[in-house]
Design a protein around this motif. Sequence first.
Motif: not given
Length: 135
Positions: A25-50
């Motif tokens: 689970v990432l904290q992206t500029e667009g909100g929280e994003m959960g990733i599991m195996a098989g996720h579509i290819p994506t590049v996401a900007p991250l903000k300060i977070g956990a």
Amino acid sequence: MNTLALNIVTPNGSVYSTEQAELVVLQTEGGEMGIMAGHIPTVAPLKIGAVRVTIDKKVEYIAVTEGFAEINGSSVAVLVQAAEESDAINVERAQQSLRRAQERLEQDKKENIDHHRAERALHRAINRLDVAKYR
């Protein structure tokens, strides 16, 4: 269960790496994003977070600064300026950083202090203290 690889990298090298992540689970500029195996290819900007990583139903926490995540179906690469696992965070040092950042923001009202830089330092310190709770 399908797993994916996670590598969190700073300019000083890899800070965290696993091949067994069930969920990231990432904290992206667009909100929280959960990733599991098989996720579509994506590049996401991250903000300060956990970054939260679930391995064998256990959650691990890593404090990160701004950066980017590159995601494909089998791996996640997190590229940030700094990262610390929750049990590696020096709470006393983080509290000192928080106080310094708060003082700089107070000085900003009186002097010519870089407000944006002081705010980022404040957010980093708060994030590190929040993540340190998960030791």
